[in-house]
Structure formats: C-alpha cells, structure tokens
Design an enzyme around this catalytic site. Structure first.
Site, mmCIF file in Angstrom:
data_model
loop_
_atom_site.group_PDB
_atom_site.id
_atom_site.type_symbol
_atom_site.label_atom_id
_atom_site.label_comp_id
_atom_site.label_asym_id
_atom_site.label_seq_id
_atom_site.Cartn_x
_atom_site.Cartn_y
_atom_site.Cartn_z
ATOM 1 N N LYS A 278 60.586 9.409 37.623
ATOM 2 C CA LYS A 278 59.760 10.304 36.431
ATOM 3 C C LYS A 278 58.871 9.650 35.847
ATOM 4 C CE LYS A 278 62.231 15.042 37.159
ATOM 5 N NZ LYS A 278 61.785 15.310 37.692
ATOM 6 N N ASP A 289 68.346 19.980 33.635
ATOM 7 C CA ASP A 289 67.746 19.785 34.605
ATOM 8 C C ASP A 289 68.963 21.228 35.552
ATOM 9 O OD1 ASP A 289 65.573 20.267 36.359
ATOM 10 O OD2 ASP A 289 66.267 18.648 37.938
ATOM 11 N N ASP A 348 63.158 12.956 43.881
ATOM 12 C CA ASP A 348 63.059 14.026 42.582
ATOM 13 C C ASP A 348 62.551 15.859 43.539
ATOM 14 O OD1 ASP A 348 62.815 14.757 40.206
ATOM 15 O OD2 ASP A 348 60.461 14.783 40.256
ATOM 16 N N ARG A 352 66.414 21.918 45.283
ATOM 17 C CA ARG A 352 67.187 22.193 46.425
ATOM 18 C C ARG A 352 68.002 21.696 47.653
ATOM 19 N NH1 ARG A 352 60.997 21.348 47.763
ATOM 20 N NH2 ARG A 352 60.800 21.786 45.656
#
Length: 496
Positions: A278, A289, A348, A352
C-alpha cells in the site's frame, strides 16, 4: 456511569441538574410546565425575553429556581413537534451530555419522556438516548502519560410514566449492553498493531471466556490452520513474524436442539498490502483492518451481558499481512479448505482469502444463518461513504432481517446486487478463481468471491470499510459499528 429509570414528578428529586425540553416557538414540554408553575413562571419569564427559541441545538442553564430541589435547570431546544429524526435527537442528547460533563455535578435527571422522535416508540427512543449517553462516555487514553481527570458525573436518572417504566428499563438494559460492546470493539480497534496482533486477540477471547463461564473458547494456531487445509488463510499470514490465529467462541444460551447463528470476522491486525504494498500515507489506519473481528467481539459481549436465549458461534480469522521473503506473491496459487484453488493476483486483497476458509469452517456448526463482517473494500467507501455499511448475500430473508435491524438500531446497511454476471470478473486461466475482479464493482466482486464458499449456507456479508472507523482529525478512531446492527439482529431472533 449509571442509568436509573424512575416514574416520579421532576420537582421531587434532589439533583445537581434537571433537564427539561422546550419546543420551537418556546413551547414548554410537560416537565418544563410543571417546573415553570412551581417556580412561579421563572422559565416563561426567561423565554419571553427571547433567551431561547427552542430550536434543535439550543440550550440555556438556569440556577436556583424557587421551590425546586434541583440546583440547576437545563432548558434544551428540541425543535418542532414530530419532526425530530434519529440524528437530530442523538445530537440533542450528546449536547446534553457534554453540558453535564462541564458542570461538574455528580448526577442529573432527564425529564424528556414527552419528546416525540419520528417512527420511534418509547422503547426505540430510549434505546437511542441511553446508547448515546453511555457511548458518549467513551475515552481511549491508555497510552497517554497524562490521563484525563475522572469525571464527576456518575448517575443519570431517566424519568418516564408508570405505564412505560418496564419498557424504558428494557431499552436501557439493551442500550447499555450494546454500548459496552461498542466500547470493547473500539478499544480493540484503537490499540496499536504492535500490541494488538493475532495472538493478542486470542488472549482476549480466552479472557472473555474466563469472565463469562458460559462461553467456550478455542484458539487454533498456525499448525492447526495448516492441517485443516486452510491454504488461503495461511498464505496471508505467512510473511509475518506474528503467526495467524483462528479464534472460535461458542455461546449456548438457547435450546440444544436449536441451530446456532454464526458471526465470522475478518481480523487482519495490520495490513501493509503485503508484496502488493500500500502507499505509505494513511497506512497507520490499517490497524483498523481487524474491525470485523472487533465488532464480533463487541456483539458477543453484548449477547453475553444480556444472556440472550440463542446459540451463537463466533469465528475470527486473524492474521497480519506483511511483505517479507516468506510472504505470498502475486501469481501464487493456493488451495482453500473447500478444495477450490485461488490465484492470488493481488496480495492486498487478503481479507477474502482469510474469510473464505473461515466461512467453510463455519459449516461444521450447521448454522441457521452466517454473517461475515469485514473492512473488505475501498470500493465500498467510494460507493456508500462513512454512513452506511454495504450488505450482500444469498438469502433474501436474511438480508431483509439485517436491513430491518440496521434501521431499528440506527446503524444502517444498504444492499448491493450479487448478480451472476459479476462472477465472470473472477475467472482465472490457471486456478478455479482469482482473488480480484478488476477495477469495476469492487465491493460486489469481493462478495462474489465469498459466495463461492457459501453455497451450503444462508449467508450475508457486511462490508464495513467505511463505517468501522473515522479517519483523521480529533475524532479519529474506531466507531464500534456495526455492533448495534448485529446485536439488534440477534435481539430480534431471541425476541428479547
């Protein structure tokens, strides 16, 4: 701070501050009229001078009114009758709390029962009021060398009519548990990532199990994660010195024959993006997060405090996403617990990858519904901003229940489509599925990815990337959402 519910006349209570309502056009509420009559028209005299118009956000403090046991009377503007919505009402309550904090009194009495909030009955109105009061007491100064001075305000009494007292007390009980759950969630989110890592979250789960004896806790280490075939989950944490943890917490408050509800939380305790690094600006906020896992913790705490008659299993997939010589790479292919293979095109898009294995793991509990909660996509922030969580799923009834719960709790979600056409964006020439679907419809394609692992489940997905925390400025920090929505959903199921 203690909240007490009473059914008495406001003038009979000895208190540091009595709070009464004034409507727009200088209309006195029922409690304000009583106080005005007892004090010989003191409030009417002040209003005639034009000191307060009764508009939302206005307030006026009066001292030492005659024939009252209250040391002060705080007049609060509440606007026009039946035009007050949830947000303005919350702002009024927050303004009252801030004023009371500044006065230095140890207690206060709120005689606001006659306020009408649109589409809210006595229970719903009191829920908002009490939740705003308790949540408004939240501070996070654990790492400040100079702590804030202890607040003098210790107790607030809410006045209501006798017929509504039981319902108002129920609302206060629910609101207090929800606000306590939100505080737990906010504390976890606000902790720095050098302290709040996957092992730390496992320890928090065990501590919760010690506090509440009817909670069963199991923390699975990286070896167990690997042996279960969770190749996708394991790949996310393999670049970090902090090992991943799968946290499983079971609460059996319902009948043994009843299938549990399942909450699955994304717990990425720090997300650098991995090899797909990032940008540096704002990366400090990637400690949030793990907001999905934190919200599951908070919801579970509220359920435990209320002793809801339901069965609940909470599964937290916790890892740290770091770049290193052992980290997963773009182009790697991993095998999930379900047996499906995933091509990692972007490291990134890791949320999921941990959730898919956790969702597969949830099947062993045969849940009647599964909700996963995750700070999953920046695309959701673009689509819905910071006010509304994204909601997708494969079961219309579950979606409607969550939308209804969000509306009731003033913690709204909005449904996005999960059409089959979006699935094509996840096609991979080398594996069963790719972990990203291109630049378009990012929130939807992320949910499409998860849907490949929930075909045997009644499943919903909450994307809280825009609602889990507030960025920048003096208000920066975790919000505690969507604990109110999730707890309301479970309250509805428990019919509590």
């Amino acid at each position: 701070m203690e909240l007490v519910v009473k059914s008495v006349s406001p003038e009979t209570l000895k208190t540091a501050t009595l709070v009464v309502a004034v409507g727009e056009g200088r209309k006195l509420g029922a409690a304000a009229r009583q106080v005005d009559e007892l004090s010989g028209g003191a409030i009417s005299a002040v209003l005639k001078r034009g000191d307060l118009a009764g508009k939302v956000g206005q307030s006026l403090l009066l001292h030492s009114l005659p024939n009252l046991k209250a040391e002060r009377v705080l007049l609060v503007g509440v606007g026009k009758d039946e035009e007050l919505g949830d947000r303005p009402f919350r702002k009024i309550v927050a303004g009252i709390l801030n004023t009371l904090k500044g006065l230095g009194g140890s207690d206060a009495v709120l005689a606001l029962d006659e306020i009408i909030v649109k589409n809210r009955d006595s229970y719903g109105k009191t829920r908002l009021l009490a939740e705003t009061l308790v949540d408004g007491e939240y501070t996070f100064d654990q790492f400040k060398s100079q702590k804030a001075e202890p607040r003098a305000l210790k107790k607030i009494t809410l006045l209501t009519i006798k017929a509504a007292q039981a319902e108002v007390q129920r609302a206060v009980n629910h609101a207090t548990a929800i606000a306590n759950g939100m505080a737990f969630t906010r504390n976890l989110g606000n902790l720095p990532p050098n302290i709040c890592h996957p092992t730390f979250l496992g320890e928090q789960a065990k501590n919760l199990g010690k506090e509440f004896k009817d909670l069963k806790v199991e923390v699975l280490d990286e070896k167990k994660i690997k042996s279960l075939g969770m190749g996708s989950f394991y790949a996310v944490g393999q670049g970090s010195a902090q090992p991943p943890r799968l946290i499983v917490m079971q609460y059996n408050g319902g009948k043994k024959s009843e299938k549990p509800y399942a909450l699955v939380g994304k717990g990425i305790t720090f997300d650098t993006g991995g090899i797909s690094l990032k940008p540096g600006a704002g990366m400090d906020e990637m400690k949030y997060d793990m907001g999905g896992a934190a919200s599951v913790f908070g919801t579970l705490r509220a359920v435990l405090e209320l002793k809801l008659p339901i069965n609940l299993v909470c599964i937290l997939a916790c890892a740290e996403n770091m770049p290193s010589g052992t980290a997963s790479r773009p182009g790697d292919i991993v095998t999930t617990m379900s047996g499906q293979t995933v091509e990692i095109l972007n490291t990134d898009a890791e949320g999921r990858l941990v959730l898919c294995d956790a969702l597969t793991y949830s099947e062993r509990f045969k849940p009647q519904a599964v909700i996963d909660i995750a700070t999953l996509t920046g695309a959701c922030v673009v689509a819905l901003g910071a006010h509304t969580s994204g909601l997708l799923g494969n079961n219309d009834e579950l979606i409607e229940q969550l939308l209804s719960a969000g509306k009731a709790a003033d913690d709204r979600a909005w449904q996005l489509p999960l059409f089959d056409e979006y699935q094509e964006q996840l096609d991979s020439p080398f594996a069963d599925i790719a972990n990203i679907g291109g630049p378009k419809a990012g929130t939807i394609t992320a949910a499409c990815f998860l849907s490949r692992f929930t075909k045997n489940l009644n499943w919903a997905h909450l994307d809280i990337a825009g609602t889990a925390w507030t960025s920048g400025g003096k208000d920066k920090g975790a919000t505690g959402r969507p604990v109110p929505l999730l707890t309301q959903y479970l309250l509805d199921r428990a019919k509590a």
